[in-house]
Design a protein around this motif. Structure first.
Motif, mmCIF file in Angstrom:
data_model
loop_
_atom_site.group_PDB
_atom_site.id
_atom_site.type_symbol
_atom_site.label_atom_id
_atom_site.label_comp_id
_atom_site.label_asym_id
_atom_site.label_seq_id
_atom_site.Cartn_x
_atom_site.Cartn_y
_atom_site.Cartn_z
ATOM 1 N N GLU A 64 -15.994 -36.797 9.812
ATOM 2 C CA GLU A 64 -15.456 -36.576 8.312
ATOM 3 C C GLU A 64 -16.345 -35.678 7.438
ATOM 4 O O GLU A 64 -15.348 -34.999 6.173
ATOM 5 N N ALA A 65 -17.360 -35.237 7.925
ATOM 6 C CA ALA A 65 -17.462 -33.540 7.090
ATOM 7 C C ALA A 65 -16.761 -32.287 7.307
ATOM 8 O O ALA A 65 -16.558 -31.604 6.845
ATOM 9 N N GLY A 66 -16.018 -32.604 8.665
ATOM 10 C CA GLY A 66 -15.015 -30.943 8.843
ATOM 11 C C GLY A 66 -14.212 -31.451 8.127
ATOM 12 O O GLY A 66 -13.659 -30.417 7.880
ATOM 13 N N VAL A 67 -13.405 -32.461 7.307
ATOM 14 C CA VAL A 67 -12.395 -32.824 7.119
ATOM 15 C C VAL A 67 -12.824 -32.389 5.721
ATOM 16 O O VAL A 67 -12.292 -31.757 4.864
ATOM 17 N N MET A 68 -14.171 -32.745 5.129
ATOM 18 C CA MET A 68 -14.379 -32.312 3.765
ATOM 19 C C MET A 68 -14.891 -30.691 3.496
ATOM 20 O O MET A 68 -14.188 -29.951 2.871
ATOM 21 N N GLU A 69 -15.230 -30.155 4.920
ATOM 22 C CA GLU A 69 -14.812 -28.630 4.497
ATOM 23 C C GLU A 69 -14.296 -27.653 4.988
ATOM 24 O O GLU A 69 -13.943 -26.596 3.887
ATOM 25 N N ALA A 70 -12.737 -28.058 4.598
ATOM 26 C CA ALA A 70 -11.802 -28.149 5.116
ATOM 27 C C ALA A 70 -11.133 -27.330 4.112
ATOM 28 O O ALA A 70 -10.021 -26.869 3.154
ATOM 29 N N TYR A 71 -11.617 -28.389 2.641
ATOM 30 C CA TYR A 71 -11.361 -27.968 1.424
ATOM 31 C C TYR A 71 -11.851 -26.663 0.966
ATOM 32 O O TYR A 71 -11.016 -26.740 -0.396
ATOM 33 N N GLY A 72 -11.990 -26.133 1.534
ATOM 34 C CA GLY A 72 -13.193 -24.611 1.089
ATOM 35 C C GLY A 72 -12.499 -23.589 1.850
ATOM 36 O O GLY A 72 -12.496 -21.916 0.817
ATOM 37 N N VAL A 73 -11.492 -24.263 2.373
ATOM 38 C CA VAL A 73 -9.871 -22.432 3.179
ATOM 39 C C VAL A 73 -9.475 -21.977 1.713
ATOM 40 O O VAL A 73 -8.692 -21.208 1.119
ATOM 41 N N GLY A 74 -9.838 -23.647 1.218
ATOM 42 C CA GLY A 74 -7.977 -22.779 -0.663
ATOM 43 C C GLY A 74 -6.951 -23.409 -0.472
ATOM 44 O O GLY A 74 -6.060 -22.614 -0.553
ATOM 45 N N LEU A 75 -6.596 -23.943 0.708
ATOM 46 C CA LEU A 75 -4.747 -24.685 1.203
ATOM 47 C C LEU A 75 -4.922 -25.351 0.316
ATOM 48 O O LEU A 75 -3.521 -26.126 1.478
ATOM 49 N N GLY A 76 -5.068 -26.253 -0.269
ATOM 50 C CA GLY A 76 -4.598 -27.196 -0.617
ATOM 51 C C GLY A 76 -5.590 -28.680 -0.207
ATOM 52 O O GLY A 76 -6.609 -28.341 0.642
ATOM 53 N N ILE A 114 -7.061 -27.013 11.827
ATOM 54 C CA ILE A 114 -8.997 -26.528 11.858
ATOM 55 C C ILE A 114 -9.411 -28.185 13.091
ATOM 56 O O ILE A 114 -8.166 -28.753 12.938
ATOM 57 N N ASP A 115 -10.323 -27.650 13.285
ATOM 58 C CA ASP A 115 -11.017 -28.690 14.547
ATOM 59 C C ASP A 115 -12.332 -29.791 13.227
ATOM 60 O O ASP A 115 -13.112 -28.674 13.128
ATOM 61 N N ALA A 116 -12.088 -30.287 13.266
ATOM 62 C CA ALA A 116 -12.513 -31.511 12.628
ATOM 63 C C ALA A 116 -13.649 -31.684 12.655
ATOM 64 O O ALA A 116 -14.664 -32.165 11.862
ATOM 65 N N ARG A 117 -13.876 -31.522 13.919
ATOM 66 C CA ARG A 117 -15.493 -31.936 14.509
ATOM 67 C C ARG A 117 -16.439 -30.873 14.769
ATOM 68 O O ARG A 117 -17.219 -31.119 14.625
ATOM 69 N N VAL A 118 -15.640 -29.707 14.619
ATOM 70 C CA VAL A 118 -16.632 -28.437 14.700
ATOM 71 C C VAL A 118 -16.729 -27.915 13.097
ATOM 72 O O VAL A 118 -17.490 -27.363 13.145
ATOM 73 N N GLY A 119 -15.960 -28.106 12.918
ATOM 74 C CA GLY A 119 -15.562 -27.819 11.358
ATOM 75 C C GLY A 119 -15.080 -26.582 10.402
ATOM 76 O O GLY A 119 -14.740 -25.575 11.448
ATOM 77 N N LEU A 120 -15.428 -25.949 9.526
ATOM 78 C CA LEU A 120 -15.053 -24.394 9.697
ATOM 79 C C LEU A 120 -15.618 -23.897 9.424
ATOM 80 O O LEU A 120 -16.860 -23.476 9.854
ATOM 81 N N THR A 121 -14.580 -22.526 10.770
ATOM 82 C CA THR A 121 -15.576 -21.637 10.851
ATOM 83 C C THR A 121 -14.877 -20.096 10.534
ATOM 84 O O THR A 121 -14.291 -20.158 9.822
ATOM 85 N N PRO A 122 -16.416 -18.710 10.955
ATOM 86 C CA PRO A 122 -15.662 -18.197 9.839
ATOM 87 C C PRO A 122 -14.162 -17.591 10.243
ATOM 88 O O PRO A 122 -13.245 -16.752 9.126
ATOM 89 N N THR A 123 -13.720 -17.874 12.076
ATOM 90 C CA THR A 123 -12.682 -17.622 12.454
ATOM 91 C C THR A 123 -11.071 -18.234 11.323
ATOM 92 O O THR A 123 -10.396 -17.882 10.710
ATOM 93 N N ASP A 124 -11.961 -19.351 11.297
ATOM 94 C CA ASP A 124 -10.776 -20.262 11.128
ATOM 95 C C ASP A 124 -10.503 -19.621 8.938
ATOM 96 O O ASP A 124 -9.568 -19.440 8.375
#
Length: 478
Positions: A127-139, A90-100
């Motif tokens: 930094e915020a995008g890296v934290m958002e990545a936890y939301g996809v539930g893939l570890g 995923i793109d950490a600068r953009v953050g988590l998107t609905p498509t992701d």
């Protein structure tokens, strides 16, 4: 079989940049424009002490129809099913998107182990995008920067146990005999580049040869953007087939991305051993086809000309006769090169194409003994003596083969600069006919005896032990 890691994610999240970082070369085209990658590209990756195969994929998009984006998505999903693990970027600068989130759910249901990577994570803005990545539930996500090489050690730590487990399972399943008894495979695969104008059917042809939909195809011209290498064992011979982007006239190539694609295709020609020039039976030997074939000859590559879409041709005998006549007239520098009619759609003519490729490679590697060459040269000179400019006959004294791939010959003679080009063509044509070397590029160099003298033009020097006495004598006289 090497451990396979597929890099997947939305368009423009840095998949190709990370692929290039892992393989240590700029193999994949990279541009700010999203959707550059369309086919699957494989490479041998090294990360720390780990070795594995990495696959660059097209950006996942939500299209599910038979559009170009839909076909790209199906190809990427197929790569996920074949891989041992997926690196979901995923793109950490953009953050988590609905498509992701949609594609994270698809990857979870695929059953393939998934590593989550947050790319472009350099700097505080990510930094915020890296934290958002936890939301996809893939570890836990790995913070990466493919451009700057950050996070590679953390990726290696996660990959190491996966690769070790896969290699252990492969060792248990491996049989003692990998190749049938009596069958021998060469150490290095033949490097074959398939080139031609857009929509000639290059990707369709390679898919037919390998027997699977490995490359993206369709009615749109210019689908392939970069050179894709496909390894295959074809009829007992190991090969690497390079699918290249269609080459248009230089004046028509305006976009930066197309320029990069054509440049990548030209590089594939330079590194290939055999070049298959694919023509469209409906419009063969267009000006661009001639330029492509001439480029392959100038680069010294063995050339095979294949005419595609032969299945829809009605007057086959008349068409074939016209093709052969046009070939000899428009490409005299490739006189004798194989001209094969094929159908990438039905597979007709593929056996003859393989035989022509093997034959062209053998000729390209041919070496002729020096004794035979000099006996042949004496006969050629007797049949047609070289000219005598200003009353001095040019003498051809000796001939040897200096190299192969392509065959290169050196003739020692007097006055090489005055030997006309027509006589060199006479010798080259004789080599083709008498030593059975049709179609392959032949390099012929004329040299004089003085060219081979390493002391030519070297000034005489006084020995060091005498130089002091000479200097003293000169001083006394002064």
């Amino acid at each position: 079989m090497s451990f396979v890691l597929a890099i997947v994610g939305r368009p423009n999240v840095g998949k190709s940049t990370l692929f290039n970082r892992l393989v240590g070369k700029r193999l994949a085209l990279v541009d700010d424009q999203p959707g550059v990658t369309r086919d699957l590209r494989e490479g041998e990756a090294r990360l720390g002490g780990l070795s594995f195969t990495v696959v660059d994929t097209a950006g996942l998009e939500e299209a599910t129809d038979d559009s170009l984006q839909g076909r790209m998505r199906r190809l990427t999903e197929r790569a996920v099913g074949m891989a041992d693990a997926c690196l979901f970027l995923i793109d950490a600068r953009v953050g988590l998107t609905p498509t992701d989130e949609i594609f994270a759910d698809i990857l979870r249901r695929s059953g393939t182990p998934v590593i989550l990577g947050a790319n472009k994570a350099e700097g505080r803005a990510a930094e915020a995008g890296v934290m958002e990545a936890y939301g996809v539930g893939l570890g836990d996500p790995i913070a990466l920067s493919a451009e700057h090489g950050e996070g590679m050690a953390e990726l290696a730590v996660v990959l190491a146990p996966m690769i070790e487990a896969a290699e252990g399972a492969a060792e248990e399943a491996r049989t003692d005999v990998d190749v049938e008894e009596g069958e021998t495979l060469p150490d290095k695969p033949l490097q074959i580049a398939v080139v031609g104008r857009p929509n000639a059917g290059k990707s369709t042809l390679i898919n037919k040869i390998i027997g699977e939909e490995r490359l993206l195809t369709g009615p749109e011209a210019g689908i392939t953007r970069d050179s894709i290498a496909v390894p295959i064992t074809w009829g007992g011979t190991r090969m690497r087939l390079f699918d290249t982007a269609g080459m248009r006239k230089r004046a028509k190539v305006q976009e930066k991305l197309e320029k990069l694609s054509v440049s990548d295709g030209l590089r594939a020609v330079k590194f290939a051993e055999i070049v298959v020039v694919l023509l469209d039976a409906a419009i063969p030997f267009e000006q661009q086809d001639l330029r492509i074939a001439d480029l392959a000859e100038r680069e010294g590559r063995a050339v095979v000309v294949a005419v595609n879409k032969w299945d829809i041709e009605e007057a086959k005998q008349e068409k074939l006769r016209d093709l052969k006549e046009a070939f000899e007239r428009l490409l005299p520098q490739l006189r004798g090169a194989p001209l094969i009619t094929v159908s990438a759609k039905t597979g007709r003519g593929l056996d003859r194409l393989r035989e022509a490729i093997i034959r062209a490679h053998e000729v390209w590697n041919r070496r002729i003994p020096t004794a035979r060459l000099n006996s042949w040269l004496a006969g050629m000179v007797e049949a047609h003596p070289p000219p005598a400019p200003a009353g001095r006959r040019i003498k051809l004294r000796y001939m040897t083969q200096a190299k192969t791939r392509p065959p290169g010959f050196v003739v020692m003679c007097s006055l090489p600069e005055k030997l006309p080009e027509s006589y060199s063509r006479y010798l080259v044509n004789g080599l083709r006919e008498d030593f059975d070397m049709p179609g392959t590029p032949i390099r012929l160099h004329m040299r004089s005896q003085s060219d081979a003298n390493p002391y030519k033009n070297r000034k005489k020097s006084i020995p060091s032990r005498l130089s002091k006495h000479v200097k003293k004598g000169a001083t006394k006289k002064g």
